[in-house]
Design a protein around this motif. Structure first.
Motif, PDB file in Angstrom:
ATOM      1  N   ALA A   1      -7.021   1.573   0.252  1.00 22.67           N
ATOM      2  CA  ALA A   1      -6.979   0.295  -0.460  1.00 22.67           C
ATOM      3  C   ALA A   1      -6.484  -0.776   0.504  1.00 22.67           C
ATOM      4  N   ARG A   2      -7.287  -1.806   0.690  1.00 23.38           N
ATOM      5  CA  ARG A   2      -6.912  -2.864   1.629  1.00 23.38           C
ATOM      6  C   ARG A   2      -5.810  -3.747   1.072  1.00 23.38           C
TER       7      ARG A   2
ATOM      8  N   VAL B   1      -7.493   4.734  -7.898  1.00 24.57           N
ATOM      9  CA  VAL B   1      -6.326   5.598  -7.691  1.00 24.57           C
ATOM     10  C   VAL B   1      -6.527   6.448  -6.440  1.00 24.57           C
ATOM     11  N   ARG B   2      -7.738   6.987  -6.262  1.00 21.99           N
ATOM     12  CA  ARG B   2      -8.009   7.793  -5.061  1.00 21.99           C
ATOM     13  C   ARG B   2      -7.915   6.942  -3.797  1.00 21.99           C
ATOM     14  N   ALA B   3      -8.382   5.683  -3.863  1.00 24.07           N
ATOM     15  CA  ALA B   3      -8.290   4.792  -2.706  1.00 24.07           C
ATOM     16  C   ALA B   3      -6.826   4.522  -2.354  1.00 24.07           C
TER      17      ALA B   3
ATOM     18  N   GLN C   1       0.822  -1.208   0.000  1.00 30.08           N
ATOM     19  CA  GLN C   1       0.000   0.000   0.000  1.00 30.08           C
ATOM     20  C   GLN C   1       0.858   1.260   0.000  1.00 30.08           C
ATOM     21  N   SER C   2       1.889   1.278   0.815  1.00 26.77           N
ATOM     22  CA  SER C   2       2.730   2.478   0.867  1.00 26.77           C
ATOM     23  C   SER C   2       3.557   2.631  -0.414  1.00 26.77           C
ATOM     24  N   GLU C   3       4.010   1.507  -0.975  1.00 28.40           N
ATOM     25  CA  GLU C   3       4.736   1.584  -2.248  1.00 28.40           C
ATOM     26  C   GLU C   3       3.822   2.073  -3.362  1.00 28.40           C
ATOM     27  N   ALA C   4       2.596   1.563  -3.389  1.00 29.98           N
ATOM     28  CA  ALA C   4       1.645   1.986  -4.418  1.00 29.98           C
ATOM     29  C   ALA C   4       1.339   3.474  -4.287  1.00 29.98           C
ATOM     30  N   ARG C   5       1.171   3.956  -3.056  1.00 31.78           N
ATOM     31  CA  ARG C   5       0.899   5.386  -2.866  1.00 31.78           C
ATOM     32  C   ARG C   5       2.081   6.232  -3.326  1.00 31.78           C
TER      33      ARG C   5
ATOM     34  N   ALA D   1      -4.685  15.802 -10.758  1.00 28.46           N
ATOM     35  CA  ALA D   1      -3.449  15.016 -10.835  1.00 28.46           C
ATOM     36  C   ALA D   1      -3.759  13.525 -10.735  1.00 28.46           C
ATOM     37  N   LEU D   2      -4.666  13.156  -9.839  1.00 26.58           N
ATOM     38  CA  LEU D   2      -5.041  11.749  -9.700  1.00 26.58           C
ATOM     39  C   LEU D   2      -5.786  11.256 -10.937  1.00 26.58           C
TER      40      LEU D   2
END
Length: 125
Positions: free
Chosen positions: A51-52, A43-45, A5-9, A28-29
């Motif tokens: 995002a779980r 993308v917003r999740a 999750q943190s990498e994806a963000r 931007a999103l």
């Protein structure tokens, strides 16, 4: 060690890049959504850490787009540096008299090489 999750963000943040003048996070999103093919809500999740789980295909898309952006930026940077080196070389190698028939010669009105010097006119005899 980072979670998916943190990498994806962080990848979403990297892909979005700095906000443009008059731009907001939503725009931007939306750009990230378009270039990655992921939905706006997804993308917003990811952005809001809601995002779980991040699927492997989503992470692969995010990584690929981020890599493509980085490669494009590096190519642009190298291109600008190359142009700057060419301009510096051109400035360093500036010839005092243009070659006859060149575009610089035409800009100067077609003055022949050395025509302004008295020695070339035979005045020094």
């Amino acid at each position: 060690m980072t979670t998916a999750q943190s990498e994806a963000r962080s990848l979403v943040e990297l892909i979005a890049g700095p906000l443009r003048l008059g731009d907001n996070v939503k725009a931007a999103l939306a750009r990230v959504s378009v270039v990655t093919g992921l939905g706006d809500r997804r993308v917003r999740a990811i952005w809001n850490n809601e995002a779980r789980a991040i699927r492997a295909d989503e992470m692969d898309r995010l990584r690929q787009v981020a890599l493509d952006n980085r490669t494009r930026e590096e190519a642009d940077r190298a291109y600008r540096a190359h142009l700057a080196r060419l301009a510096a070389a051109q400035e360093a190698l500036r010839v005092p008299y243009p070659v006859e028939g060149s575009s610089a010669d035409r800009r100067l009105g077609g003055v022949a090489r050395g025509a302004d010097r008295a020695l070339d006119q035979g005045a020094a005899r």
